[in-house]
Design an enzyme around this catalytic site. Structure first.
Site, short mmCIF file in Angstrom:
data_model
loop_
_atom_site.label_atom_id
_atom_site.label_comp_id
_atom_site.label_asym_id
_atom_site.label_seq_id
_atom_site.Cartn_x
_atom_site.Cartn_y
_atom_site.Cartn_z
N LYS A 125 33.84 70.11 7.94
CA LYS A 125 34.23 68.99 8.79
C LYS A 125 35.70 69.08 9.18
O LYS A 125 36.07 68.85 10.34
CB LYS A 125 33.90 67.67 8.10
CG LYS A 125 32.39 67.44 8.02
CD LYS A 125 32.04 66.13 7.38
CE LYS A 125 30.54 65.86 7.49
NZ LYS A 125 29.71 66.88 6.82
N LYS A 160 32.14 59.19 7.98
CA LYS A 160 31.36 60.16 7.21
C LYS A 160 32.18 60.72 6.07
O LYS A 160 33.41 60.82 6.15
CB LYS A 160 30.88 61.30 8.12
CG LYS A 160 32.00 62.10 8.76
CD LYS A 160 31.47 63.22 9.67
CE LYS A 160 31.07 62.72 11.01
NZ LYS A 160 30.78 63.85 11.94
N ARG A 210 23.32 72.66 17.93
CA ARG A 210 23.79 73.73 17.05
C ARG A 210 23.99 74.98 17.89
O ARG A 210 23.03 75.54 18.44
CB ARG A 210 22.78 73.97 15.93
CG ARG A 210 23.01 75.26 15.13
CD ARG A 210 24.36 75.33 14.43
NE ARG A 210 24.64 74.19 13.59
CZ ARG A 210 24.20 74.06 12.35
NH1 ARG A 210 23.43 74.99 11.81
NH2 ARG A 210 24.53 72.99 11.63
N ARG A 225 19.40 68.97 18.24
CA ARG A 225 18.69 68.16 17.25
C ARG A 225 18.73 66.71 17.72
O ARG A 225 19.78 66.07 17.68
CB ARG A 225 19.33 68.31 15.87
CG ARG A 225 19.03 69.62 15.16
CD ARG A 225 20.05 70.75 15.26
NE ARG A 225 21.42 70.39 15.36
CZ ARG A 225 22.32 70.50 14.37
NH1 ARG A 225 21.96 70.92 13.19
NH2 ARG A 225 23.57 70.21 14.57
N ARG A 233 21.31 59.88 13.70
CA ARG A 233 21.56 61.24 13.24
C ARG A 233 20.51 62.19 13.81
O ARG A 233 19.31 61.92 13.76
CB ARG A 233 21.52 61.29 11.71
CG ARG A 233 22.56 60.41 11.04
CD ARG A 233 22.33 60.33 9.55
NE ARG A 233 21.03 59.73 9.23
CZ ARG A 233 20.51 59.68 8.01
NH1 ARG A 233 21.16 60.20 7.00
NH2 ARG A 233 19.33 59.12 7.81
N ASP A 273 28.63 72.56 15.78
CA ASP A 273 27.87 71.37 16.14
C ASP A 273 28.59 70.67 17.28
O ASP A 273 29.79 70.35 17.17
CB ASP A 273 27.73 70.42 14.95
CG ASP A 273 26.77 70.96 13.91
OD1 ASP A 273 26.09 71.97 14.19
OD2 ASP A 273 26.69 70.38 12.80
N GLU A 281 31.61 69.65 14.15
CA GLU A 281 31.60 70.33 12.86
C GLU A 281 31.56 71.84 13.10
O GLU A 281 31.03 72.31 14.10
CB GLU A 281 30.37 69.89 12.05
CG GLU A 281 30.41 70.25 10.58
CD GLU A 281 29.40 69.47 9.75
OE1 GLU A 281 28.85 70.07 8.81
OE2 GLU A 281 29.17 68.28 10.03
N ASN A 283 30.14 74.88 10.92
CA ASN A 283 29.39 75.26 9.73
C ASN A 283 29.64 76.72 9.40
O ASN A 283 29.44 77.60 10.24
CB ASN A 283 27.89 75.04 9.96
CG ASN A 283 27.55 73.58 10.15
OD1 ASN A 283 27.22 72.90 9.20
ND2 ASN A 283 27.63 73.10 11.38
#
Length: 314
Positions: A125, A160, A210, A225, A233, A273, A281, A283
């Site tokens: 993050k 978050k 993604r 997503r 979410r 993301d 984000e 990852n």
């Protein structure tokens, strides 16, 4: 090549969607040998090199009994042509210690992907803060008053935890500030824990995309997503629906800016993301969505990954 995957227990793999499984399948298809272990199998004795108790396996092609264990042996990590760190989050103390063992193995000659030091240096993050041109207004703090001022400025926000995964612990607060105080207390534990706060991006309704970057180059399709029902979410773990789609111009701009920079730091595979035009984000631990993109878009993501791995390990 002889490839070691450091991952979660093989028996827990959901092979119909698991990205690590798709990597293994493509590697075996090319004639590479496969072994697997868990981080708990790593060990380092004084005066020796880093070893692991590994399972040498062959994929069977069967949906249920998907692998056959050929041999279990204690092997030095530097004896493999490539070691792929694919342990899922959380990035807890044990994950942290595993990166140190893997880094020692690197000093002994092992080739580890993603690079252990880079895994530690890029919290998933916090890493976005290096690229402010791509993020929505974002605050990282332990101070409740700062969060309240941020909410007053932006009206609708997302809060978050920094160590969450799969959409865990994400809260949305509207302009009325309903339950803001309680949410702050829950997440930052009265100032003991750092949290992230972001201006809400309404384009989440179209999906949390993604974007995969392999060897510094973007996969040409993302997996959006899409939240279902009243959920905010999009994470697949939170019930989101995955839809593959071509990268937008903005997606490509983000990937082409960040990808080569992080690849040069030893991150062979990253997952960006993106919601709307905003990076949310980065990852680096075990990015997923290989199988969903391959099945829906027809682009062979595992092949692109193994191409990059072969080139990096040569």
């Amino acid at each position: 090549m002889n490839i070691l995957f450091v991952a979660d227990p093989l028996e827990a793999f959901k092979t119909y969607k698991d990205t690590t499984f798709s990597m293994m399948r493509e590697a075996q298809r090319r004639g590479h040998r496969i072994a697997a272990c868990e981080p708990s199998d790593l060990s380092w004795r004084s005066g020796e090199v880093v070893h692991a108790e590994v399972r040498e396996i062959v994929l069977t092609g069967d949906e249920h009994d998907w692998f056959r264990e050929e041999r279990v042996a204690r092997r030095p990590l530097h004896g493999f042509d490539a070691v792929i760190m694919r342990k899922d989050p959380p990035f807890d103390s044990e994950y942290f210690y595993a990166t140190h063992l893997l880094e020692q193995a690197e000093r002994e000659g092992a080739r580890v992907f993603n690079k252990p030091a880079a895994l530690r240096d890029h919290p998933e993050k916090l890493a976005i803060m290096e690229f402010p041109q791509f993020v929505s207004p974002t605050l990282v703090t332990r101070q409740a008053d700062e969060v309240r001022r941020f909410h007053a400025e932006h009206g609708e926000i997302i809060l978050k935890p920094l160590d969450g995964m799969g959409g865990m612990g994400i809260f949305r607060v509207g302009p009325d500030g309903l339950n803001l105080g309680s949410i702050i207390e829950t997440l930052n534990q009265h100032g003991a824990t750092t949290i992230m706060v972001q201006r809400f991006v309404p384009e989440i309704a179209a999906g949390d995309k993604r974007v995969l970057v392999i060897g510094g180059k973007a996969v040409p399709f993302s997996l959006a997503r899409i939240p279902q029902g009243s959920e905010i979410r999009g994470n697949l773990a939170a019930g989101g629906k995955g839809v593959a789609q071509p990268l937008s111009r903005r997606d490509l701009e983000i990937a082409e800016t960040i990808g080569p920079k992080l690849a040069a730091r030893g991150l062979l595979l990253i997952g960006l993301d993106v919601i709307g035009d905003c990076l949310t984000e980065i990852n680096v631990t075990s990015p997923t969505c290989f199988q969903e993109i391959t099945q829906q878009a027809g682009f062979d993501v595992p092949a692109m990954f193994v191409d990059a791995l072969e080139a990096a390990a040569a």
